[in-house]
Design an enzyme around this catalytic site. Structure first.
Site, PDB file in Angstrom:
ATOM      1  N   HIS A 195       0.832  -1.209   0.000  1.00 22.91           N
ATOM      2  CA  HIS A 195       0.000   0.000   0.000  1.00 22.91           C
ATOM      3  C   HIS A 195       0.861   1.251   0.000  1.00 22.91           C
ATOM      4  O   HIS A 195       2.052   1.220   0.301  1.00 22.91           O
ATOM      5  CB  HIS A 195      -0.914   0.022   1.229  1.00 22.91           C
ATOM      6  CG  HIS A 195      -0.151   0.174   2.515  1.00 22.91           C
ATOM      7  ND1 HIS A 195       0.545  -0.863   3.090  1.00 22.91           N
ATOM      8  CD2 HIS A 195       0.054   1.255   3.319  1.00 22.91           C
ATOM      9  CE1 HIS A 195       1.133  -0.437   4.199  1.00 22.91           C
ATOM     10  NE2 HIS A 195       0.868   0.845   4.353  1.00 22.91           N
ATOM     11  N   ASP A 221       0.386   4.984   1.939  1.00 24.49           N
ATOM     12  CA  ASP A 221      -0.422   5.415   3.080  1.00 24.49           C
ATOM     13  C   ASP A 221      -1.487   6.437   2.685  1.00 24.49           C
ATOM     14  O   ASP A 221      -1.217   7.368   1.908  1.00 24.49           O
ATOM     15  CB  ASP A 221       0.471   6.040   4.169  1.00 24.49           C
ATOM     16  CG  ASP A 221       1.352   5.004   4.846  1.00 24.49           C
ATOM     17  OD1 ASP A 221       1.010   3.813   4.839  1.00 24.49           O
ATOM     18  OD2 ASP A 221       2.400   5.413   5.397  1.00 24.49           O
ATOM     19  N   HIS A 260       4.693   0.303   0.303  1.00 28.85           N
ATOM     20  CA  HIS A 260       5.445  -0.490   1.273  1.00 28.85           C
ATOM     21  C   HIS A 260       4.561  -1.586   1.845  1.00 28.85           C
ATOM     22  O   HIS A 260       3.339  -1.594   1.649  1.00 28.85           O
ATOM     23  CB  HIS A 260       6.042   0.387   2.381  1.00 28.85           C
ATOM     24  CG  HIS A 260       5.041   1.210   3.123  1.00 28.85           C
ATOM     25  ND1 HIS A 260       4.591   2.432   2.674  1.00 28.85           N
ATOM     26  CD2 HIS A 260       4.375   0.980   4.281  1.00 28.85           C
ATOM     27  CE1 HIS A 260       3.711   2.923   3.524  1.00 28.85           C
ATOM     28  NE2 HIS A 260       3.539   2.055   4.519  1.00 28.85           N
ATOM     29  N   ARG A 264       5.112   5.702  14.331  1.00 31.57           N
ATOM     30  CA  ARG A 264       5.088   6.464  13.077  1.00 31.57           C
ATOM     31  C   ARG A 264       4.621   7.895  13.264  1.00 31.57           C
ATOM     32  O   ARG A 264       3.578   8.147  13.848  1.00 31.57           O
ATOM     33  CB  ARG A 264       4.157   5.776  12.082  1.00 31.57           C
ATOM     34  CG  ARG A 264       4.147   6.438  10.708  1.00 31.57           C
ATOM     35  CD  ARG A 264       3.280   5.685   9.742  1.00 31.57           C
ATOM     36  NE  ARG A 264       1.991   6.338   9.598  1.00 31.57           N
ATOM     37  CZ  ARG A 264       0.948   5.823   8.947  1.00 31.57           C
ATOM     38  NH1 ARG A 264       1.037   4.612   8.407  1.00 31.57           N
ATOM     39  NH2 ARG A 264      -0.172   6.483   8.847  1.00 31.57           N
TER      40      ARG A 264
HETATM   41  O1  LIG Z   1       5.298  -1.733  10.421  1.00 30.29           O
HETATM   42  C1  LIG Z   1       5.819  -1.434   9.354  1.00 30.29           C
HETATM   43  O2  LIG Z   1       6.931  -1.844   9.006  1.00 30.29           O
HETATM   44  C2  LIG Z   1       5.098  -0.508   8.398  1.00 30.29           C
HETATM   45  C3  LIG Z   1       3.674  -0.332   8.759  1.00 30.29           C
HETATM   46  C4  LIG Z   1       3.003   0.663   7.846  1.00 30.29           C
HETATM   47  O3  LIG Z   1       2.447   0.332   6.840  1.00 30.29           O
HETATM   48  C5  LIG Z   1       3.107   2.090   8.172  1.00 30.29           C
HETATM   49  O4  LIG Z   1       3.669   2.445   9.204  1.00 30.29           O
HETATM   50  O5  LIG Z   1       2.634   2.913   7.376  1.00 30.29           O
HETATM   51 FE   LIG Z   2       1.834   2.078   5.712  1.00 29.99          FE
END
Ligand SMILES: O=C(O)CCC(=O)C(=O)O
Ligand SMILES: [Fe+2]
Length: 286
Positions: A103, A105, A262, A277
């Site tokens: 995806h 984000d 990602h 994040r």
């Molecule tokens: O946990 C992760 O490595 C990425 C998760 C994810 O898709 C994000 O943080 O946007």
């Molecule tokens: Fe993500």
């Protein structure tokens, strides 16, 4: 100007590891400029051995790339609406893995995220890597015929399968122990974005589609769209366009969400992983 940072590309297309930078303190203007240039060139950059466990420090580091922003549906840290904790507990076996499908984000929003800065607090002894795909390399390697077709198209994006009426989280189901996702009707909204997006800072074109949130080309049925979307999604994750990051506690990834996808690999059942994040505010894709 002599360089004070090191930039080590991970692959032939995407990803670079940056050395010689402490993100917990303000960078000099020239260091900040070099880090930002590496971000634009490599689409996702990585740092090791950082200490951003203090949320204000993580937000300050994220401001090197953009402005932190709150996102809908996922519970944020108390006092820090721009930060979400992404946690899989040992007892979350068999449950939904956040970010586990390819995806980009928040493409279900009118103004999807510019990018994000992810900081690892705790990682499993093995597994839990993150994959990143270069959507400008994916665009560049299409035929001229398909490129010109795609340049005239828009696509519809929705969060309905993740955060709306088709969500596996409806009624509080499937939640991992330490995260809270609030699926609502708001998640069913459809937004239209160009299929080929021009990067506002580099002018480079990239594909702007992803299997998680894109449902159809605008004005096409889902059945009509599926074969071409399937082809483009498979093309975009060819080995040549991908890098894989192995996390340690203290690692940082910063991705440019305008030209990448990602995916968080879910191969550490029974172990704990905690990453945090900061999402960065984006503009309307053109
Ligand atoms: O946990 C992760 O490595 C990425 C998760 C994810 O898709 C994000 O943080 O946007
Ligand atoms: Fe993500």
């Amino acid at each position: 100007m002599s360089s004070t940072i090191s930039v080590t590309p991970l692959t032939g297309s995407i990803g670079a590891e940056i050395g010689g930078v402490d993100l917990a303190v303000p960078l000099s203007n020239s260091q900040a400029a070099e880090v930002h240039a590496a971000f634009l060139e490599h689409h996702v950059i990585f740092f090791r051995d950082q200490d951003l466990s203090e949320p204000d420090r993580q937000k300050a580091a994220a401001r090197l790339f953009g402005e932190p922003v709150a996102i809908p549906f996922v519970k944020s840290l108390a006092d820090h609406p721009e930060i979400i904790d992404i946690v899989k507990e040992p007892e979350d076996v068999g449950k939904y893995n956040f970010g586990g499908n390819w995806h980009t984000d928040t493409t279900f929003l009118e103004t999807p995220a510019l990018g994000a800065l992810l900081y690892a607090l705790e990682v499993p002894s093995r597994g839990g890597d993150t994959l990143f795909a270069d959507m400008s390399a994916a665009y560049d390697t299409l035929s001229d015929g398909l490129k010109s077709t795609l340049n005239g198209l828009r696509a519809l994006h929705t969060g309905k399968r993740s955060y709306g009426s088709q969500s596996k989280f409806q009624g509080g189901k499937n939640q991992s122990v330490s995260m809270q996702i609030d699926a609502t009707e708001e998640g069913d909204k459809l937004v239209s974005h160009p299929v080929v997006r021009t990067h506002p800072e580099t002018g480079r074109k990239s594909l702007f589609l992803n299997p998680n949130y894109t449902v159809s080309f605008d004005g096409w049925t889902e059945a009509e769209s599926k074969p071409l979307l399937d082809f483009l999604h498979a093309h975009a994750i060819r080995d040549e366009f991908i890098c894989r990051f192995r996390w340690d506690a203290g690692s940082v990834a910063v991705w440019d969400n305008r030209c990448t996808m990602h995916r968080a690999v879910n191969d550490y059942e029974g172990m704990r992983r905690h990453v945090r994040r900061v999402t960065l505010d984006g503009d309307r894709p053109h």
